[in-house]
Motif scaffolding. Structure first.
Motif: not given
Length: 165
Positions: A24-33, A14-22
């Motif tokens: 204007r960073i194009d963010l891609v997140v990889v979430i493995p099991g 949640e923090t990294v998404w908020r930081f990216a939005k604020e």
């Protein structure tokens, strides 16, 4: 039971998404099991510890919720998320078709002399409560390593490192 590890991962994302939005960073997140496959470290991590528990005839608590992914596929997904221009958003990396019952079955098929049977019938692993869609992940060109191959490579590497005897 408080799941602080999972909660901390959620807060971090949640923090990294908020930081990216604020910013204007194009963010891609990889979430493995849970990540399995050949290991490099000489100690057990959580994901591989679950496999060792299953081999030793134990069903870790809440284990029926686990989904697995090969470490090589996780590495490739990170590379593709960086290199493929259309990559965006979140990518969930988890085998969509295999349950913990399948994992137990494969372990017993691959290593019948090594795997102990869980004698506690109350610990029987139940089926998954949710489905995982990996179409977005496959759009990056990822082809999953078969889970049976991942398990075999995982256990072989554990034996080579003398973590399993």
């Amino acid at each position: 039971m408080k799941e602080w590890y999972g909660y901390s991962k959620t807060l971090a994302e949640e923090t990294v998404w908020r930081f990216a939005k604020e910013n204007r960073i194009d963010l891609v997140v990889v979430i493995p099991g849970n990540v399995i496959g050949p290991i490099l470290q000489p100690t057990l991590n959580y994901s591989v510890g679950v496999i060792v528990d299953l081999i030793n005839g134990k069903n870790p608590s809440n284990s029926f919720y686990y989904r697995y992914m090969d470490v090589r596929d996780v590495s490739l997904a990170h590379i593709k998320a960086f290199e493929v221009p259309s990559a965006s958003g979140r990518y969930i990396l988890a085998d969509p078709d295999k349950t913990m019952k399948d994992i137990q079955k494969f372990l017993h098929e691959l290593f019948p002399d090594l795997c102990r049977v869980d004698k506690d019938a109350e610990n029987e692993v139940s089926e998954m409560a949710c489905k995982v869609c990996v179409d977005k992940l496959k759009s990056l060109g990822i082809v999953f390593t078969p889970i049976k191959e991942s398990l075999k490579d995982n256990v072989v590497s554990l034996k080579e490192m003398c973590i399993l005897i």
